[in-house]
Write a protein that holds these residues in place. Structure first.
Motif, PDB file in Angstrom:
ATOM      1  N   ALA A 251      56.623 -58.772 -60.480  1.00 49.41           N
ATOM      2  CA  ALA A 251      55.448 -57.950 -60.051  1.00 49.41           C
ATOM      3  C   ALA A 251      54.329 -58.326 -58.608  1.00 49.41           C
ATOM      4  CB  ALA A 251      55.040 -56.180 -60.423  1.00 49.41           C
ATOM      5  N   LEU A 252      53.020 -58.434 -59.652  1.00 48.79           N
ATOM      6  CA  LEU A 252      52.103 -58.863 -59.733  1.00 48.79           C
ATOM      7  C   LEU A 252      52.477 -60.004 -58.612  1.00 48.79           C
ATOM      8  CD1 LEU A 252      49.811 -59.405 -62.811  1.00 48.79           C
ATOM      9  CD2 LEU A 252      49.695 -57.277 -60.530  1.00 48.79           C
ATOM     10  N   LYS A 253      53.532 -61.506 -58.705  1.00 50.99           N
ATOM     11  CA  LYS A 253      53.679 -62.373 -57.062  1.00 50.99           C
ATOM     12  C   LYS A 253      53.716 -61.820 -56.790  1.00 50.99           C
ATOM     13  CE  LYS A 253      53.397 -66.107 -61.001  1.00 50.99           C
ATOM     14  NZ  LYS A 253      53.568 -66.841 -61.959  1.00 50.99           N
ATOM     15  N   SER A 254      54.978 -60.695 -56.448  1.00 48.98           N
ATOM     16  CA  SER A 254      55.556 -60.270 -55.229  1.00 48.98           C
ATOM     17  C   SER A 254      55.090 -59.448 -54.362  1.00 48.98           C
ATOM     18  CB  SER A 254      56.896 -59.023 -55.830  1.00 48.98           C
ATOM     19  OG  SER A 254      57.599 -59.966 -56.518  1.00 48.98           O
ATOM     20  N   MET A 255      53.433 -59.014 -54.888  1.00 47.49           N
ATOM     21  CA  MET A 255      52.930 -58.272 -54.134  1.00 47.49           C
ATOM     22  C   MET A 255      51.944 -59.285 -53.186  1.00 47.49           C
ATOM     23  SD  MET A 255      50.013 -56.308 -57.028  1.00 47.49           S
ATOM     24  CE  MET A 255      50.735 -54.757 -58.053  1.00 47.49           C
ATOM     25  N   ARG A 256      51.256 -60.257 -53.803  1.00 47.55           N
ATOM     26  CA  ARG A 256      51.213 -61.607 -53.451  1.00 47.55           C
ATOM     27  C   ARG A 256      51.933 -61.610 -51.536  1.00 47.55           C
ATOM     28  NH1 ARG A 256      50.584 -67.529 -56.296  1.00 47.55           N
ATOM     29  NH2 ARG A 256      52.787 -66.710 -55.433  1.00 47.55           N
ATOM     30  N   GLU A 257      53.202 -61.699 -52.247  1.00 53.24           N
ATOM     31  CA  GLU A 257      54.110 -61.990 -50.386  1.00 53.24           C
ATOM     32  C   GLU A 257      53.992 -60.438 -49.148  1.00 53.24           C
ATOM     33  OE1 GLU A 257      55.110 -64.798 -50.420  1.00 53.24           O
ATOM     34  OE2 GLU A 257      54.425 -64.832 -52.302  1.00 53.24           O
ATOM     35  N   LEU A 258      53.198 -59.780 -49.794  1.00 58.17           N
ATOM     36  CA  LEU A 258      53.578 -57.602 -48.779  1.00 58.17           C
ATOM     37  C   LEU A 258      52.372 -58.475 -47.681  1.00 58.17           C
ATOM     38  CD1 LEU A 258      53.637 -55.589 -51.446  1.00 58.17           C
ATOM     39  CD2 LEU A 258      55.377 -56.667 -50.187  1.00 58.17           C
ATOM     40  N   PRO A 259      52.622 -58.037 -46.905  1.00 58.77           N
ATOM     41  CA  PRO A 259      51.229 -57.639 -45.852  1.00 58.77           C
ATOM     42  C   PRO A 259      49.578 -57.469 -46.365  1.00 58.77           C
ATOM     43  CG  PRO A 259      53.195 -56.220 -44.626  1.00 58.77           C
ATOM     44  CD  PRO A 259      53.528 -57.073 -46.353  1.00 58.77           C
ATOM     45  N   MET A 260      48.702 -58.374 -46.134  1.00 65.38           N
ATOM     46  CA  MET A 260      47.353 -58.268 -46.682  1.00 65.38           C
ATOM     47  C   MET A 260      47.348 -57.999 -48.583  1.00 65.38           C
ATOM     48  SD  MET A 260      45.354 -57.361 -44.905  1.00 65.38           S
ATOM     49  CE  MET A 260      43.899 -56.563 -45.552  1.00 65.38           C
ATOM     50  N   GLY A 261      48.401 -58.619 -48.413  1.00 64.83           N
ATOM     51  CA  GLY A 261      48.993 -58.737 -50.382  1.00 64.83           C
ATOM     52  C   GLY A 261      48.326 -60.073 -51.145  1.00 64.83           C
ATOM     53  N   VAL A 262      47.318 -60.725 -50.563  1.00 70.19           N
ATOM     54  CA  VAL A 262      45.997 -61.391 -51.019  1.00 70.19           C
ATOM     55  C   VAL A 262      45.176 -60.081 -51.641  1.00 70.19           C
ATOM     56  CG1 VAL A 262      44.236 -63.242 -51.213  1.00 70.19           C
ATOM     57  CG2 VAL A 262      46.658 -63.482 -50.388  1.00 70.19           C
ATOM     58  N   PRO A 263      44.217 -60.102 -50.524  1.00 70.99           N
ATOM     59  CA  PRO A 263      42.949 -58.855 -50.954  1.00 70.99           C
ATOM     60  C   PRO A 263      43.769 -57.800 -51.692  1.00 70.99           C
ATOM     61  CG  PRO A 263      43.722 -58.264 -49.260  1.00 70.99           C
ATOM     62  CD  PRO A 263      44.855 -59.485 -49.129  1.00 70.99           C
ATOM     63  N   LEU A 264      45.737 -57.540 -51.880  1.00 72.78           N
ATOM     64  CA  LEU A 264      45.857 -56.412 -52.985  1.00 72.78           C
ATOM     65  C   LEU A 264      45.676 -57.171 -54.935  1.00 72.78           C
ATOM     66  CD1 LEU A 264      47.356 -53.660 -53.289  1.00 72.78           C
ATOM     67  CD2 LEU A 264      49.648 -54.683 -52.946  1.00 72.78           C
ATOM     68  N   LEU A 265      46.064 -58.168 -54.705  1.00 72.96           N
ATOM     69  CA  LEU A 265      46.773 -57.980 -55.677  1.00 72.96           C
ATOM     70  C   LEU A 265      44.804 -59.058 -56.447  1.00 72.96           C
ATOM     71  CD1 LEU A 265      48.075 -59.640 -58.087  1.00 72.96           C
ATOM     72  CD2 LEU A 265      48.616 -61.644 -56.593  1.00 72.96           C
ATOM     73  N   VAL A 266      44.622 -59.049 -55.724  1.00 74.75           N
ATOM     74  CA  VAL A 266      43.068 -59.429 -55.402  1.00 74.75           C
ATOM     75  C   VAL A 266      42.038 -58.686 -56.624  1.00 74.75           C
ATOM     76  CG1 VAL A 266      41.077 -60.021 -55.040  1.00 74.75           C
ATOM     77  CG2 VAL A 266      42.257 -61.678 -54.051  1.00 74.75           C
ATOM     78  N   ALA A 267      42.430 -57.455 -55.620  1.00 75.26           N
ATOM     79  CA  ALA A 267      42.035 -56.036 -56.235  1.00 75.26           C
ATOM     80  C   ALA A 267      42.586 -55.453 -57.835  1.00 75.26           C
ATOM     81  CB  ALA A 267      42.153 -54.686 -54.927  1.00 75.26           C
ATOM     82  N   VAL A 268      44.154 -56.182 -57.391  1.00 76.88           N
ATOM     83  CA  VAL A 268      44.943 -55.114 -59.099  1.00 76.88           C
ATOM     84  C   VAL A 268      44.076 -55.638 -59.653  1.00 76.88           C
ATOM     85  CG1 VAL A 268      46.744 -55.325 -60.005  1.00 76.88           C
ATOM     86  CG2 VAL A 268      47.078 -53.934 -57.259  1.00 76.88           C
ATOM     87  N   GLY A 269      44.008 -57.553 -60.061  1.00 72.18           N
ATOM     88  CA  GLY A 269      43.503 -58.330 -61.113  1.00 72.18           C
ATOM     89  C   GLY A 269      42.344 -57.781 -61.623  1.00 72.18           C
ATOM     90  N   LEU A 270      41.282 -57.646 -60.411  1.00 70.75           N
ATOM     91  CA  LEU A 270      40.013 -57.195 -60.977  1.00 70.75           C
ATOM     92  C   LEU A 270      40.267 -55.576 -61.378  1.00 70.75           C
ATOM     93  CD1 LEU A 270      38.113 -57.901 -57.951  1.00 70.75           C
ATOM     94  CD2 LEU A 270      38.318 -59.261 -60.018  1.00 70.75           C
ATOM     95  N   GLY A 271      40.882 -54.753 -61.054  1.00 68.04           N
ATOM     96  CA  GLY A 271      41.314 -53.773 -62.139  1.00 68.04           C
ATOM     97  C   GLY A 271      41.708 -53.815 -63.100  1.00 68.04           C
ATOM     98  N   LEU A 272      42.892 -54.627 -62.863  1.00 73.20           N
ATOM     99  CA  LEU A 272      43.091 -55.139 -64.760  1.00 73.20           C
ATOM    100  C   LEU A 272      41.856 -55.780 -65.909  1.00 73.20           C
ATOM    101  CD1 LEU A 272      46.489 -56.787 -64.228  1.00 73.20           C
ATOM    102  CD2 LEU A 272      46.358 -54.567 -65.298  1.00 73.20           C
ATOM    103  N   ALA A 273      41.492 -56.702 -65.029  1.00 72.75           N
ATOM    104  CA  ALA A 273      40.033 -57.084 -65.640  1.00 72.75           C
ATOM    105  C   ALA A 273      39.324 -56.206 -66.525  1.00 72.75           C
ATOM    106  CB  ALA A 273      39.544 -58.202 -65.217  1.00 72.75           C
ATOM    107  N   LEU A 274      38.781 -55.481 -65.179  1.00 76.88           N
ATOM    108  CA  LEU A 274      37.978 -53.822 -65.400  1.00 76.88           C
ATOM    109  C   LEU A 274      38.719 -53.031 -67.566  1.00 76.88           C
ATOM    110  CD1 LEU A 274      36.714 -53.383 -62.410  1.00 76.88           C
ATOM    111  CD2 LEU A 274      35.203 -53.854 -63.677  1.00 76.88           C
ATOM    112  N   TYR A 275      40.265 -52.853 -67.239  1.00 79.31           N
ATOM    113  CA  TYR A 275      40.724 -52.264 -67.881  1.00 79.31           C
ATOM    114  C   TYR A 275      40.254 -52.855 -69.035  1.00 79.31           C
ATOM    115  CZ  TYR A 275      44.040 -48.811 -70.192  1.00 79.31           C
ATOM    116  OH  TYR A 275      44.695 -48.538 -70.712  1.00 79.31           O
ATOM    117  N   GLY A 276      40.406 -53.898 -69.087  1.00 80.32           N
ATOM    118  CA  GLY A 276      40.359 -54.560 -70.573  1.00 80.32           C
ATOM    119  C   GLY A 276      38.899 -55.012 -71.098  1.00 80.32           C
ATOM    120  N   VAL A 277      37.695 -54.158 -69.660  1.00 75.80           N
ATOM    121  CA  VAL A 277      36.272 -54.187 -70.203  1.00 75.80           C
ATOM    122  C   VAL A 277      36.569 -52.859 -71.017  1.00 75.80           C
ATOM    123  CG1 VAL A 277      33.624 -54.268 -69.842  1.00 75.80           C
ATOM    124  CG2 VAL A 277      35.361 -55.667 -68.335  1.00 75.80           C
ATOM    125  N   PHE A 278      37.153 -52.249 -70.331  1.00 71.01           N
ATOM    126  CA  PHE A 278      36.593 -50.565 -70.001  1.00 71.01           C
ATOM    127  C   PHE A 278      37.705 -50.517 -72.304  1.00 71.01           C
ATOM    128  CE2 PHE A 278      39.692 -46.386 -71.238  1.00 71.01           C
ATOM    129  CZ  PHE A 278      38.163 -45.800 -70.492  1.00 71.01           C
TER     130      PHE A 278
END
Length: 289
Positions: A251-278
């Motif tokens: 699912a995450l690697k499929s995001m990268r193939e979408l239009p604007m997929g790289v910034p989307l995956l970066v945002a989701v990755g940062l969100g997951l990391a922040l969820y871990g901090v939470f």
């Protein structure tokens, strides 16, 4: 006579389990499960960001646990994470049947009444959390035993098994749709900050602000990830190819193939990391009720 003895034994066992569920030390050691799950999400989120910018990595739960295993004293760390997640799963299970989330506590449990609906919601939520942390604990068990499996491959195999059952394609689609709804609920809860009802307010304004930022962004990152996994499963069911359902990594690697997929995956990755901090912060401030 025998029937009364059985009832008495069951009653005594329930009372003992209730005391265990309410014991402060059980609660304290179970909090380690939040930290363990938080570490997994932090590594998973950082790996997703690395993949988004062109790196390689396994954006799966098993990949994150493998990173933990490669650290100094990795086996000790895995054992601590295993015990923490297992105890938190057990605490939620005890809470569902014998603690504050139990339907046997005082008050109405009639779903036709507002109080009854709230109690059923608390009961089902505790069961869901018990199942979720038991699944994380099971993943740690595989690494401790040295026979860990790839989470993405396991997800694909599970989807194939489900799809091969009678009406399996429909079941797979429903499972994907349900996961998508769960992801949407995570996003909504992030906006509404419903999780604040379950936490003690930190005395430090800086920590309180960090908790809020990590909670909102983290719930979004987690919710979008779950929704993406659900969409991938639903699309696989619609196409009749269950092997396309490859879990979080796919699912995450499929995001990268979408239009604007790289910034989307970066945002989701940062969100997951922040969820871990939470989750790490939650280990300190969760009311455990």
């Amino acid at each position: 006579m025998v029937k009364e003895q059985v009832k008495r034994v069951a009653r005594d066992a329930g009372a003992t389990a209730g005391r265990i569920a309410d014991h402060p030390w059980f609660e304290r050691v179970a909090r380690a499960g939040f930290v363990a799950n938080g570490l997994v999400h932090i590594i998973l989120g950082c790996t997703a960001v690395w993949v988004a910018v062109g790196g390689k990595g396994d954006t799966e739960q098993s990949g994150a646990i493998k990173v933990l295993a490669q650290q100094p004293f990795g086996l000790v760390l895995l054992w601590l994470c295993l015990l923490g997640t297992a105890l938190l799963a057990l605490w939620n299970l005890f809470n569902a049947f014998f603690g504050t989330a139990s339907l046997k506590a005082g008050g109405s449990a009639d779903p036709r009444e507002q109080e009854g609906r709230r109690r059923w919601k608390d009961f089902l939520k505790a069961l869901g959390q018990a199942a979720a942390y038991a699944a994380v604990a099971a993943a740690f068990v595989g690494f401790v035993r040295g026979d860990a499996s790839d989470s993405g491959r396991a997800a694909s195999q599970a989807s194939t098994t489900l799809a091969s059952a009678p009406g399996g394609q429909v079941l797979l689609w429903l499972a994907g749709a349900l996961l998508g709804v769960v992801g949407l609920v995570f996003c909504v809860n992030g906006v509404r900050r419903k999780w604040k009802d379950e936490l003690r307010r930190p005395s430090s304004p800086a920590v309180a602000s960090a908790l809020t930022v990590c909670g909102v962004a983290g719930y979004f990152g987690k919710g979008i990830t779950l929704a993406a996994v659900g969409v991938l499963a639903a699309v696989a069911a619609a196409r009749g190819d269950s092997q396309d359902s490859t879990g979080v990594d796919g699912a995450l690697k499929s995001m990268r193939e979408l239009p604007m997929g790289v910034p989307l995956l970066v945002a989701v990755g940062l969100g997951l990391a922040l969820y871990g901090v939470f989750l790490v912060l939650r280990s300190r401030y969760d009311t455990m009720k």
